[in-house]
Design an enzyme around this catalytic site. Structure first.
Site, PDB file in Angstrom:
ATOM      1  N   ARG A 102      11.325  24.338 -22.041  1.00 54.59           N
ATOM      2  CA  ARG A 102      10.020  23.909 -21.984  1.00 54.59           C
ATOM      3  C   ARG A 102      10.422  22.645 -20.956  1.00 54.59           C
ATOM      4  NH1 ARG A 102       5.836  25.540 -25.431  1.00 54.59           N
ATOM      5  NH2 ARG A 102       6.616  26.059 -27.468  1.00 54.59           N
ATOM      6  N   ASP A 113      -2.777  35.097 -19.850  1.00 53.07           N
ATOM      7  CA  ASP A 113      -2.177  36.136 -19.487  1.00 53.07           C
ATOM      8  C   ASP A 113      -3.278  37.559 -19.883  1.00 53.07           C
ATOM      9  OD1 ASP A 113      -0.094  38.310 -19.567  1.00 53.07           O
ATOM     10  OD2 ASP A 113       0.836  37.857 -21.590  1.00 53.07           O
ATOM     11  N   LYS A 157       1.726  24.104 -27.478  1.00 47.53           N
ATOM     12  CA  LYS A 157       2.634  23.081 -26.677  1.00 47.53           C
ATOM     13  C   LYS A 157       2.689  23.403 -25.186  1.00 47.53           C
ATOM     14  CE  LYS A 157       5.545  23.485 -30.816  1.00 47.53           C
ATOM     15  NZ  LYS A 157       6.933  23.865 -31.288  1.00 47.53           N
ATOM     16  N   GLY A 158       2.624  24.678 -24.750  1.00 53.82           N
ATOM     17  CA  GLY A 158       2.885  24.751 -23.529  1.00 53.82           C
ATOM     18  C   GLY A 158       2.096  23.896 -22.205  1.00 53.82           C
ATOM     19  N   GLU A 167      -4.687  24.692 -19.935  1.00 54.12           N
ATOM     20  CA  GLU A 167      -3.721  25.578 -20.433  1.00 54.12           C
ATOM     21  C   GLU A 167      -2.741  25.808 -19.583  1.00 54.12           C
ATOM     22  OE1 GLU A 167      -2.610  27.328 -22.584  1.00 54.12           O
ATOM     23  OE2 GLU A 167      -3.575  28.750 -23.625  1.00 54.12           O
ATOM     24  N   ASP A 168      -1.722  26.552 -20.351  1.00 58.51           N
ATOM     25  CA  ASP A 168      -0.338  26.623 -19.391  1.00 58.51           C
ATOM     26  C   ASP A 168      -0.662  27.932 -18.558  1.00 58.51           C
ATOM     27  OD1 ASP A 168      -0.247  28.321 -21.675  1.00 58.51           O
ATOM     28  OD2 ASP A 168       1.693  27.726 -22.415  1.00 58.51           O
ATOM     29  N   PHE A 194       7.856  37.387 -17.380  1.00 62.48           N
ATOM     30  CA  PHE A 194       7.792  36.365 -18.265  1.00 62.48           C
ATOM     31  C   PHE A 194       8.568  35.119 -17.859  1.00 62.48           C
ATOM     32  CE2 PHE A 194       9.046  33.925 -22.096  1.00 62.48           C
ATOM     33  CZ  PHE A 194       7.941  34.248 -22.888  1.00 62.48           C
ATOM     34  N   VAL A 195       7.736  34.194 -17.785  1.00 61.56           N
ATOM     35  CA  VAL A 195       8.160  32.781 -17.321  1.00 61.56           C
ATOM     36  C   VAL A 195       8.361  31.640 -18.227  1.00 61.56           C
ATOM     37  CG1 VAL A 195       7.248  33.327 -14.845  1.00 61.56           C
ATOM     38  CG2 VAL A 195       5.748  32.088 -16.770  1.00 61.56           C
ATOM     39  N   ASP A 250       8.151  28.208 -22.807  1.00 64.63           N
ATOM     40  CA  ASP A 250       9.167  28.317 -23.511  1.00 64.63           C
ATOM     41  C   ASP A 250       9.709  29.749 -23.680  1.00 64.63           C
ATOM     42  OD1 ASP A 250       7.191  29.049 -25.622  1.00 64.63           O
ATOM     43  OD2 ASP A 250       8.829  28.892 -27.046  1.00 64.63           O
ATOM     44  N   LYS A 299      -1.918  35.483 -14.750  1.00 63.89           N
ATOM     45  CA  LYS A 299      -1.188  36.753 -14.732  1.00 63.89           C
ATOM     46  C   LYS A 299      -2.502  37.816 -14.672  1.00 63.89           C
ATOM     47  CE  LYS A 299       2.870  36.218 -17.280  1.00 63.89           C
ATOM     48  NZ  LYS A 299       3.527  36.840 -18.383  1.00 63.89           N
TER      49      LYS A 299
END
Ligand code: 5GP
Length: 173
Positions: free
Chosen positions: A164, A102, A42-43, A98-99, A151-152, A158, A130
């Site tokens: 979100r 990582d 969902k990001g 993509e959001d 962590f964002v 979310d 990141k």
């Protein structure tokens, strides 16, 4: 309700909007014809929706959902396909949206399964990266912002399904 609240703004709404507009200009220059965007749910929903508004021209869209983080802020290391695409990719110029990248595990998995479907080209746009957390050296063609290991949340991202809807990227306190 989530038990943690975002305390500080890492990337403000105007900063996000400016950068997304720049990325759209760059992407459109690289895709003079149709670009077939695959947003990873969902990001990526908010990034994708702002990006396509600025793209102009010919765009087609599809959605995929994967789960990598169950609940909380640590990766299980396991990627699961939750929703597959509706349309075939053969001969299409595909852009994964993509959001955040990582460890790189999710994106590597996505690139592998999508490449196997025969697109004419396959590239990736990530709003955030990141690099200090990378476990696999995955190729990302368009990066919005490189961030530290924090962590964002917000702008699609979310914590326990909350935040979100924030129009900025915040850091959880
Ligand atoms: P990777 O497989 O690269 O370790 O993780 C990718 C996925 O993990 C992202 O699509 C996102 O769902 C989640 N993720 C990684 N870092 C963060 C973060 O800082 N905040 C949030 N909300 N999700 C993250």
């Amino acid at each position: 309700m989530a038990d943690r609240t975002p305390t500080s703004v890492l990337i403000s709404e105007p900063q996000l909007q400016d950068r997304v507009r720049e990325l759209a200009t760059q992407i459109r220059a690289d895709y003079p014809e149709n670009v077939h965007i695959i947003a990873v749910l969902k990001g990526a929903f908010m990034f994708m929706s702002d990006l396509v508004r600025h793209l102009g021209g010919s765009v087609s869209l599809d959605f995929m959902a994967v789960s990598s983080y169950a609940k909380g802020t640590t990766s299980s290391g396991e990627v699961r396909l939750v929703k597959d695409l509706d349309t075939a990719l053969d001969g299409k110029d595909v852009l994964i949206v993509e959001d955040i990248v990582d460890t790189g595990l999710t994106l590597t998995y996505l690139q592998e399964i999508l490449q196997a479907r025969g697109p004419r080209s396959l590239r990736t746009a990530c709003l955030l990266s990141k690099p200090s957390r990378r476990k696999i050296d995955v190729k990302v063609d368009y990066v919005g912002f490189t961030i530290e290991d924090k962590f964002v949340v917000g702008y699609g991202l979310d914590y326990a399904e909350q935040y979100r809807n924030l129009p900025y990227i915040g850091v959880l306190g």
